[in-house]
Scaffold this motif. Structure first.
Motif, mmCIF file in Angstrom:
data_model
loop_
_atom_site.group_PDB
_atom_site.id
_atom_site.type_symbol
_atom_site.label_atom_id
_atom_site.label_comp_id
_atom_site.label_asym_id
_atom_site.label_seq_id
_atom_site.Cartn_x
_atom_site.Cartn_y
_atom_site.Cartn_z
ATOM 1 N N ASP A 129 0.835 -1.203 0.000
ATOM 2 C CA ASP A 129 0.000 0.000 0.000
ATOM 3 C C ASP A 129 0.873 1.258 0.000
ATOM 4 N N PHE A 161 -4.922 -7.693 -5.394
ATOM 5 C CA PHE A 161 -5.819 -6.725 -4.753
ATOM 6 C C PHE A 161 -7.212 -7.325 -4.559
ATOM 7 N N SER A 212 -5.139 -5.437 -1.131
ATOM 8 C CA SER A 212 -3.857 -4.743 -1.174
ATOM 9 C C SER A 212 -3.101 -5.193 -2.431
ATOM 10 N N LYS A 256 -3.072 -0.799 -2.382
ATOM 11 C CA LYS A 256 -3.952 0.313 -2.729
ATOM 12 C C LYS A 256 -3.216 1.621 -2.435
ATOM 13 N N CYS A 257 -3.890 2.743 -2.722
ATOM 14 C CA CYS A 257 -3.300 4.084 -2.508
ATOM 15 C C CYS A 257 -1.972 4.219 -3.262
ATOM 16 N N GLN A 304 -10.514 -0.533 -10.189
ATOM 17 C CA GLN A 304 -10.570 -1.225 -8.897
ATOM 18 C C GLN A 304 -10.343 -0.286 -7.712
ATOM 19 N N GLY A 305 -9.926 0.951 -7.992
ATOM 20 C CA GLY A 305 -9.669 1.888 -6.908
ATOM 21 C C GLY A 305 -8.301 1.728 -6.278
ATOM 22 N N MET A 306 -7.370 1.117 -6.995
ATOM 23 C CA MET A 306 -6.037 0.878 -6.454
ATOM 24 C C MET A 306 -5.142 2.114 -6.536
#
Length: 240
Positions: A17, A43, A48, A50-51, A72-74
């Motif tokens: 992350d 993920f 994980s 992410k960010c 996916q918002g990763m």
């Protein structure tokens, strides 16, 4: 000296992350689709990593590769030159919703910032972006009557790239335009992970044809028949 990794999952296992990742490719040319998808698989299974901060020439196309990572918002921050390419729907939706930050960098400046990072040059001056919003807040100097904007080097925790041939020591060749940003990113990444179409024994690659020396490579994984982003999008693939 043996830098071979058995699986794609193992190759991306160290990415955590908040990491910064350079991803090679110019559009679909040289894009390490399988490495990206292995990261997405992790993920989906664990939440994980992410960010992430991702550095790439564009912000993905369609529903595969980098676009799928964004979906996916990763990805928290995107550093690129062309956020609106042929089919940037995934990035556009996240950006308009305020869910992803964009750092826009002129293409030549992006390449030079990455090169500077790999060469250990903390900053340089360029006329690109002078007088535009991109130059606001940046130091400006005049040389021979022309104004130049100071740009800082660009480095990353990881570099994910795609090459044609690689030996077990990490020496690489590329297929035509797939070379693009990858040699620079290999130098600027703290840990460089490479997918290659074929791994050969040391000495099988003519030293005169090596583009990226193994000193800049930490891991090599073989992907015998790599996917092409444009072909996946033409056939309507949505990953995962």
């Amino acid at each position: 000296m043996d830098k071979r990794i058995a699986t794609l999952a193992e190759a991306v296992a160290d990415i955590q992350d908040g990491a910064s990742i350079m991803i090679g490719g110019f559009g679909g040319s040289g894009t390490p689709i399988e490495l990206i998808h292995a990261l997405i698989d992790r993920f989906v299974a664990t939440g994980s990593p992410k960010c992430l901060t991702v550095i790439n020439n564009n912000a993905g196309n369609g529903h595969v590769g980098l676009a799928a990572m964004i979906k996916q918002g990763m990805v928290a921050t995107m550093v690129c030159s062309f956020p609106r390419s042929s089919d940037p729907k995934m990035f556009t939706e996240k950006y308009m919703a305020g869910e992803i930050e964009l750092q826009l960098v002129p293409q030549g400046t992006l390449a030079e910032r990455i090169r500077a990072g790999g060469a250990g040059i903390p900053a340089f001056y360029t006329p690109s972006s002078f007088g535009t919003d991109l130059a606001k807040g940046r130091p400006v100097m005049e040389f021979e009557g022309r104004s130049y904007v100071m740009e800082r080097w660009l480095k990353a925790d990881f570099a994910l790239i795609k090459a044609e041939l690689g030996d077990s020591h990490g020496n690489l060749t590329y297929h035509m335009a797939a070379r693009n940003f990858s040699p620079l990113m290999a130098m600027a990444g703290h840990r460089t992970v490479v997918q290659v179409s074929r791994i050969v024994a040391p000495g099988e690659i003519d030293p005169e044809t090596v583009i990226t020396p193994g000193i800049f490579v930490n891991a090599v994984v073989e992907v015998a028949n790599p996917a092409q982003e444009e072909e996946l999008n033409r056939t309507g693939v949505r990953y995962p």
